[in-house]
Design a protein around this motif. Structure first.
Motif, PDB file in Angstrom:
ATOM      1  N   SER A  99       9.894  46.338   1.996  1.00  0.00           N
ATOM      2  CA  SER A  99       9.384  44.973   2.196  1.00  0.00           C
ATOM      3  C   SER A  99      10.392  43.944   1.705  1.00  0.00           C
ATOM      4  O   SER A  99      10.633  42.918   2.355  1.00  0.00           O
ATOM      5  CB  SER A  99       8.054  44.796   1.444  1.00  0.00           C
ATOM      6  N   PHE A 100      11.002  44.232   0.551  1.00  0.00           N
ATOM      7  CA  PHE A 100      11.995  43.317  -0.004  1.00  0.00           C
ATOM      8  C   PHE A 100      13.207  43.201   0.911  1.00  0.00           C
ATOM      9  O   PHE A 100      13.713  42.094   1.160  1.00  0.00           O
ATOM     10  CB  PHE A 100      12.425  43.792  -1.390  1.00  0.00           C
ATOM     11  N   LEU A 101      13.681  44.340   1.429  1.00  0.00           N
ATOM     12  CA  LEU A 101      14.875  44.323   2.279  1.00  0.00           C
ATOM     13  C   LEU A 101      14.650  43.520   3.559  1.00  0.00           C
ATOM     14  O   LEU A 101      15.556  42.847   4.053  1.00  0.00           O
ATOM     15  CB  LEU A 101      15.304  45.756   2.607  1.00  0.00           C
ATOM     16  N   LYS A 102      13.433  43.583   4.101  1.00  0.00           N
ATOM     17  CA  LYS A 102      13.127  42.801   5.298  1.00  0.00           C
ATOM     18  C   LYS A 102      13.221  41.304   5.005  1.00  0.00           C
ATOM     19  O   LYS A 102      13.781  40.529   5.783  1.00  0.00           O
ATOM     20  CB  LYS A 102      11.728  43.152   5.818  1.00  0.00           C
ATOM     21  N   ILE A 103      12.642  40.914   3.853  1.00  0.00           N
ATOM     22  CA  ILE A 103      12.684  39.494   3.481  1.00  0.00           C
ATOM     23  C   ILE A 103      14.113  39.070   3.154  1.00  0.00           C
ATOM     24  O   ILE A 103      14.579  38.007   3.584  1.00  0.00           O
ATOM     25  CB  ILE A 103      11.754  39.243   2.281  1.00  0.00           C
ATOM     26  N   ALA A 104      14.806  39.930   2.397  1.00  0.00           N
ATOM     27  CA  ALA A 104      16.183  39.615   2.011  1.00  0.00           C
ATOM     28  C   ALA A 104      17.078  39.494   3.239  1.00  0.00           C
ATOM     29  O   ALA A 104      17.962  38.622   3.301  1.00  0.00           O
ATOM     30  CB  ALA A 104      16.715  40.690   1.064  1.00  0.00           C
ATOM     31  N   ILE A 131       6.737  40.802  -4.898  1.00  0.00           N
ATOM     32  CA  ILE A 131       6.289  41.877  -3.992  1.00  0.00           C
ATOM     33  C   ILE A 131       5.731  43.040  -4.793  1.00  0.00           C
ATOM     34  O   ILE A 131       4.684  43.602  -4.449  1.00  0.00           O
ATOM     35  CB  ILE A 131       7.456  42.347  -3.100  1.00  0.00           C
ATOM     36  N   TRP A 132       6.411  43.408  -5.872  1.00  0.00           N
ATOM     37  CA  TRP A 132       5.955  44.511  -6.728  1.00  0.00           C
ATOM     38  C   TRP A 132       4.630  44.181  -7.399  1.00  0.00           C
ATOM     39  O   TRP A 132       3.725  45.012  -7.455  1.00  0.00           O
ATOM     40  CB  TRP A 132       7.036  44.790  -7.777  1.00  0.00           C
ATOM     41  N   TRP A 133       4.488  42.939  -7.872  1.00  0.00           N
ATOM     42  CA  TRP A 133       3.242  42.517  -8.513  1.00  0.00           C
ATOM     43  C   TRP A 133       2.085  42.550  -7.516  1.00  0.00           C
ATOM     44  O   TRP A 133       0.997  43.020  -7.838  1.00  0.00           O
ATOM     45  CB  TRP A 133       3.409  41.101  -9.080  1.00  0.00           C
ATOM     46  N   ARG A 134       2.326  42.064  -6.319  1.00  0.00           N
ATOM     47  CA  ARG A 134       1.279  42.075  -5.294  1.00  0.00           C
ATOM     48  C   ARG A 134       0.878  43.499  -4.926  1.00  0.00           C
ATOM     49  O   ARG A 134      -0.297  43.784  -4.677  1.00  0.00           O
ATOM     50  CB  ARG A 134       1.747  41.323  -4.049  1.00  0.00           C
ATOM     51  N   ALA A 135       1.860  44.398  -4.896  1.00  0.00           N
ATOM     52  CA  ALA A 135       1.563  45.804  -4.578  1.00  0.00           C
ATOM     53  C   ALA A 135       0.644  46.414  -5.621  1.00  0.00           C
ATOM     54  O   ALA A 135      -0.237  47.216  -5.295  1.00  0.00           O
ATOM     55  CB  ALA A 135       2.859  46.602  -4.489  1.00  0.00           C
ATOM     56  N   ASN A 136       0.820  46.029  -6.877  1.00  0.00           N
ATOM     57  CA  ASN A 136      -0.013  46.560  -7.948  1.00  0.00           C
ATOM     58  C   ASN A 136      -1.381  45.898  -8.019  1.00  0.00           C
ATOM     59  O   ASN A 136      -2.262  46.374  -8.729  1.00  0.00           O
ATOM     60  CB  ASN A 136       0.705  46.410  -9.294  1.00  0.00           C
ATOM     61  N   ASN A 137      -1.538  44.788  -7.314  1.00  0.00           N
ATOM     62  CA  ASN A 137      -2.804  44.061  -7.374  1.00  0.00           C
ATOM     63  C   ASN A 137      -3.529  44.005  -6.030  1.00  0.00           C
ATOM     64  O   ASN A 137      -4.425  43.171  -5.851  1.00  0.00           O
ATOM     65  CB  ASN A 137      -2.556  42.646  -7.897  1.00  0.00           C
ATOM     66  N   LEU A 138      -3.141  44.871  -5.113  1.00  0.00           N
ATOM     67  CA  LEU A 138      -3.848  44.958  -3.836  1.00  0.00           C
ATOM     68  C   LEU A 138      -5.305  45.363  -4.056  1.00  0.00           C
ATOM     69  O   LEU A 138      -5.587  46.289  -4.814  1.00  0.00           O
ATOM     70  CB  LEU A 138      -3.184  45.993  -2.921  1.00  0.00           C
ATOM     71  N   LYS A 139      -6.210  44.683  -3.428  1.00  0.00           N
ATOM     72  CA  LYS A 139      -7.636  44.996  -3.540  1.00  0.00           C
ATOM     73  C   LYS A 139      -8.221  45.510  -2.225  1.00  0.00           C
ATOM     74  O   LYS A 139      -9.357  45.973  -2.187  1.00  0.00           O
ATOM     75  CB  LYS A 139      -8.418  43.749  -3.979  1.00  0.00           C
ATOM     76  N   GLN A 140      -7.440  45.418  -1.161  1.00  0.00           N
ATOM     77  CA  GLN A 140      -7.951  45.833   0.149  1.00  0.00           C
ATOM     78  C   GLN A 140      -6.795  46.189   1.069  1.00  0.00           C
ATOM     79  O   GLN A 140      -5.745  45.551   1.040  1.00  0.00           O
ATOM     80  CB  GLN A 140      -8.783  44.716   0.764  1.00  0.00           C
ATOM     81  N   VAL A 141      -6.992  47.215   1.866  1.00  0.00           N
ATOM     82  CA  VAL A 141      -5.998  47.596   2.862  1.00  0.00           C
ATOM     83  C   VAL A 141      -6.732  48.136   4.078  1.00  0.00           C
ATOM     84  O   VAL A 141      -7.787  48.779   3.949  1.00  0.00           O
ATOM     85  CB  VAL A 141      -5.013  48.645   2.300  1.00  0.00           C
TER      86      VAL A 141
END
Length: 277
Positions: A13-18, A57-67
């Protein structure tokens, strides 16, 4: 943290944004020159921005509540929440006898079926017992009658048997030992899931279905003391895929993870699976 700092999905995800930022910046620099005394500062600012983006991105990954993922055309949502507040047919796991005595011995008042019986049941427990007793179950669903037990009912049902009560799917999931402790072996757990999906396929009538993570909580998977909710969730998704159960649009499958346990489940990993479950 359930998602490591160096995680494949986070990195991708980071590489796409970068890459997008890099392309935009390269285009911008074709027309604008950076003063020499600003080049080092610009590099530092750019590096800080990239590091910040990665950490977000890493913080959001750890705080996902729904997928939400797709399994052979079926929309499957895994989310944090309260199953009783969801719309659709809500699955509640009982034992193989459909016991209804909430005494914190046979059934814990803190379990889902305990909460259902105490506060969500439309009508009395006596009426529910009578309805289950009179219901014409399919051949093979009733395994044994007059089972000698000190406490509880005496009719044993096949794992995965479903009794529909209003918008609830009461299902026989666990076996009880002599101490009235809910348990299953792994083969029995898989048998339950396959039978459960098969029964849902017959009765859902294009209504959405909501389930908990079956086996999470007081049910013991014998021989697998360290099995996690995430492991159980992946097994559920795998058995769903290999079953013949497919929800026709607009019906969906939702698996609700208790709010206290959502931090133990790596939803980012499930999101990456997509159709690869």
């Amino acid at each position: 943290m359930k998602v490591n700092l160096i995680n494949k999905q986070v990195c991708e995800s980071f590489l796409k944004i970068a890459a997008g930022i890099g392309t935009a910046l390269s285009t911008f620099l074709l027309f604008v020159d950076i003063p020499k005394d600003w080049k080092i500062r610009s590099f530092i600012v750019f590096s800080v921005v990239l590091v910040s983006i990665y950490l977000v991105i890493w913080w959001r990954a750890n705080n996902l509540k729904q997928v939400t993922i797709k399994i052979d055309g079926t929309t499957v949502t895994v989310k944090s929440g309260d199953i009783f507040k969801e719309l659709g047919l809500k699955a509640i796991a009982f034992n193989e006898y459909f016991d209804t005595v909430v005494d914190n011995n046979l059934i814990s008042e803190r379990s889902l079926n305990g909460m259902f019986l105490k506060s969500k049941l439309n009508g009395t427990i006596e009426k529910l017992d009578a309805e289950i007793e009179k219901f014409p179950f399919e051949e093979g669903e009733v395994l044994q009658r007059e089972v000698p037990r000190a406490v509880g009912k005496s009719v044993k049902f096949k794992l995965g048997t479903i009794f529909v009560k209003d918008d609830f799917l009461l299902t026989a999931m666990s076996k009880f030992d002599d101490s009235n402790r809910a348990n299953l072996t792994m083969p029995e757990y898989l048998e339950f899931l396959i039978n459960f999906w098969d029964q849902v396929n017959k009765i859902y009538a294009q209504r959405s279905v909501v389930t908990p993570i079956f086996g999470s909580g007081i049910t013991r998977i014998l021989g697998h003391r360290n099995i996690t909710d995430e492991d159980l969730l992946k097994i559920m998704l795998w058995t769903f895929r290999i079953s013949e159960m497919r929800f026709k649009y607009p019906a969906t499958l939702t698996i609700v993870v208790h709010e206290d346990k959502i931090d133990q489940v790596n939803l980012l990993d499930l999101k990456a699976l997509r159709n690869g479950v």
